[in-house]
Design a protein around this motif. Sequence first.
Motif, short mmCIF file in Angstrom:
data_model
loop_
_atom_site.label_atom_id
_atom_site.label_comp_id
_atom_site.label_asym_id
_atom_site.label_seq_id
_atom_site.Cartn_x
_atom_site.Cartn_y
_atom_site.Cartn_z
N PHE A 151 0.84 -1.18 0.00
CA PHE A 151 0.00 0.00 0.00
C PHE A 151 0.88 1.23 0.00
CE2 PHE A 151 -2.64 -3.30 1.73
CZ PHE A 151 -3.87 -3.06 1.14
N ASN A 152 0.35 2.31 -0.55
CA ASN A 152 1.14 3.53 -0.62
C ASN A 152 1.09 4.31 0.69
OD1 ASN A 152 2.72 5.38 -2.22
ND2 ASN A 152 1.02 6.79 -2.00
N VAL A 153 -0.03 4.25 1.40
CA VAL A 153 -0.18 5.00 2.63
C VAL A 153 -0.81 4.14 3.70
CG1 VAL A 153 -0.37 7.26 1.53
CG2 VAL A 153 -2.42 5.88 1.85
N GLU A 154 -0.54 4.48 4.93
CA GLU A 154 -1.20 3.85 6.06
C GLU A 154 -2.38 4.73 6.44
OE1 GLU A 154 -2.52 1.62 8.96
OE2 GLU A 154 -0.90 1.08 7.59
N ILE A 155 -3.59 4.18 6.46
CA ILE A 155 -4.78 4.98 6.67
C ILE A 155 -5.13 5.04 8.14
CG2 ILE A 155 -7.25 5.17 6.21
CD1 ILE A 155 -5.44 5.92 3.92
N ASP A 156 -5.20 6.24 8.67
CA ASP A 156 -5.69 6.48 10.01
C ASP A 156 -7.18 6.77 9.89
OD1 ASP A 156 -6.29 8.44 12.37
OD2 ASP A 156 -4.38 7.47 12.88
N PRO A 157 -8.01 6.43 10.89
CA PRO A 157 -9.44 6.77 10.80
C PRO A 157 -9.67 8.25 10.59
CG PRO A 157 -9.07 5.22 12.58
CD PRO A 157 -7.70 5.63 12.07
N ASN A 158 -8.73 9.08 10.97
CA ASN A 158 -8.80 10.50 10.67
C ASN A 158 -8.44 10.69 9.20
OD1 ASN A 158 -8.48 13.23 10.36
ND2 ASN A 158 -6.97 13.48 12.01
N ARG A 159 -9.38 11.13 8.38
CA ARG A 159 -9.17 11.21 6.93
C ARG A 159 -8.01 12.13 6.56
NH1 ARG A 159 -12.93 9.89 3.16
NH2 ARG A 159 -12.42 11.74 1.99
N ASN A 160 -7.65 13.05 7.46
CA ASN A 160 -6.58 13.99 7.14
C ASN A 160 -5.21 13.44 7.48
OD1 ASN A 160 -8.40 15.99 6.29
ND2 ASN A 160 -8.81 16.57 8.43
N ALA A 161 -5.16 12.27 8.11
CA ALA A 161 -3.87 11.74 8.57
C ALA A 161 -3.35 10.66 7.63
CB ALA A 161 -4.00 11.19 9.98
N CYS A 316 -19.72 -1.62 20.99
CA CYS A 316 -20.26 -2.66 20.11
C CYS A 316 -21.19 -2.05 19.08
CB CYS A 316 -21.00 -3.70 20.95
SG CYS A 316 -21.73 -5.04 19.99
N TYR A 317 -21.06 -2.50 17.82
CA TYR A 317 -21.94 -2.00 16.75
C TYR A 317 -23.12 -2.95 16.56
CZ TYR A 317 -23.67 -0.35 12.28
OH TYR A 317 -24.48 0.13 11.29
N LYS A 318 -24.33 -2.44 16.73
CA LYS A 318 -25.52 -3.28 16.60
C LYS A 318 -26.42 -2.85 15.45
CE LYS A 318 -25.52 -4.24 21.57
NZ LYS A 318 -26.30 -4.22 22.84
N GLY A 319 -25.93 -1.90 14.63
CA GLY A 319 -26.75 -1.43 13.52
C GLY A 319 -27.56 -0.20 13.88
N GLN A 320 -27.23 0.39 15.04
CA GLN A 320 -28.02 1.51 15.53
C GLN A 320 -27.70 2.83 14.83
OE1 GLN A 320 -25.50 0.00 16.94
NE2 GLN A 320 -24.46 1.19 18.53
N ASP A 322 -25.02 4.68 11.32
CA ASP A 322 -24.13 4.41 10.20
C ASP A 322 -22.81 3.90 10.74
OD1 ASP A 322 -23.37 4.88 7.21
OD2 ASP A 322 -21.77 5.85 8.37
N ILE A 323 -22.29 2.82 10.17
CA ILE A 323 -21.11 2.19 10.74
C ILE A 323 -19.87 3.06 10.62
CG2 ILE A 323 -20.45 0.89 8.67
CD1 ILE A 323 -19.79 -1.45 10.68
N ASP A 324 -19.77 3.88 9.58
CA ASP A 324 -18.63 4.80 9.48
C ASP A 324 -18.66 5.83 10.60
OD1 ASP A 324 -17.12 3.96 7.13
OD2 ASP A 324 -18.93 4.42 6.02
N GLU A 325 -19.87 6.31 10.95
CA GLU A 325 -20.01 7.24 12.06
C GLU A 325 -19.68 6.56 13.38
OE1 GLU A 325 -20.53 10.54 12.16
OE2 GLU A 325 -20.25 10.42 9.99
N PHE A 326 -20.06 5.27 13.49
CA PHE A 326 -19.75 4.51 14.70
C PHE A 326 -18.24 4.42 14.90
CE2 PHE A 326 -18.36 0.38 16.32
CZ PHE A 326 -18.92 0.39 17.60
#
Length: 444
Positions: A151-161, A316-320, A322-326
């Motif tokens: 991979f070219n970059v390591e992705i942090d959950p922070n889109r700017n990192a 825990c994610y139960k579908g409550q 959007d999973i990206d927001e979780f």
Amino acid sequence: MNNKVKLLSMCMLSTSVNATQIFMKGSECRLDESAQPIELFTQSSDSIYAVAGRDPSSGQVRKVAGELSDDVKLKLFEMLSTKAQAYPHGVIVDRVVLKERLKDTSKEVNVSGRIVAYPVTTCETSEVITAKNYDMITATSFSGKTQRITFNVEIDPNRNAFVRKSTQVDDTVISQKQVFGIELGDTYAVAEKKVGRFTLVWPLNARQKLATIGRNHALLFENNRFVGYQYAFNLLPSSLANLINIYDINLASHIQGEAIEITNAALSEKMVAAIKSDFSGATFYQEGKYTKEPKTKLSGLQVGEFNVTKPVALSCYKGQSDIDEFVKQHQQSLAQWQNVDAKTVFYTGCNQLVELNKLGKVTSVKLLESWSLSNANLIGLADMKSVLSPWEFYGVRYLDPENKASLIGDIEDFYGTIEVTAKQWVGHFKSYDGQLVSAEFEKM
């Protein structure tokens, strides 16, 4: 599909679609963040003719499904080739989901396919998909040197990192006060800088954080300071260890003024005595115990104080939501690591493995069974497992009957695999004695 028609289609593509390249998943490319992802869907069906009205055999179904899958791959390649012409630097495949199902009381097989791709700006190391190898559209590019996905970059959950990170342990000599160049009392940030990145990071509670390098080395941080280290030949449960990246380190220790490897090496009686003197609680095992020349090897040791106290449950994610927001909201309270495909994943408090793509977006969720603690020696592991609960996903729970999978979407039983299709998910459940035990879902 008629072979002559397929051949003609491929020949036409080879002459008309050469301007833009399609790069295989895992190629070392930089994404065009200003462009939207490309999402395409197609499907193909065929009838099965059985003798005397009997249901077709599993072999017949698999043969037809295989031919249809090949047809769907070709269609996806053709569609993506057309779309790719709008992007001068090419596109990279991010994921492909093929779904097989039986229709019309087992007389027709249907295979559908979805593909997600991203435009790129540059590619350094890459594998190109062409009309001659279109079937590789579902494959992943590997580095010839390391046999690992690049991979070219390591992705942090922070889109700017977007930061390039990799694990690199240069100092393998350990002592009573130092491990991998990290001294007892060093901050987490200092420790991470010295090794590049940790393989797994587990927030245990408000005071403690566990970090591993590969599958055999664990570091404990308390109040942001390095307080203890544990090495074990079998550190983690195999079901967990198999999910994280391998990083082998041959530990060394100063014995009689010389740095000598103490892991993966046969140890003399003098070396064993020296190790026991330096590291209290060091353990050993006999390799080839019943042979004429058994070898003594290091099984485990500790540095500093390694005491895990009262782990808290991970979110825990139960579908409550959007999973990206979780993930964005709870990332600091989830276990995180780099998996065997070098992708960032999060582990939730109910045995869910959430995988992210290069843009930090969720691409898949795996619902896993609980770990077995046999032959796992990580200190505090039993307490860590005790705060994990069985998986739950959109109202479906571990060991629910198979028909409960319909709470997520439309279901079909394709020869023992429960397939689920929903607006945002395509997935497959595995069951045992009519109960759901695990699953894999791709986010569409």
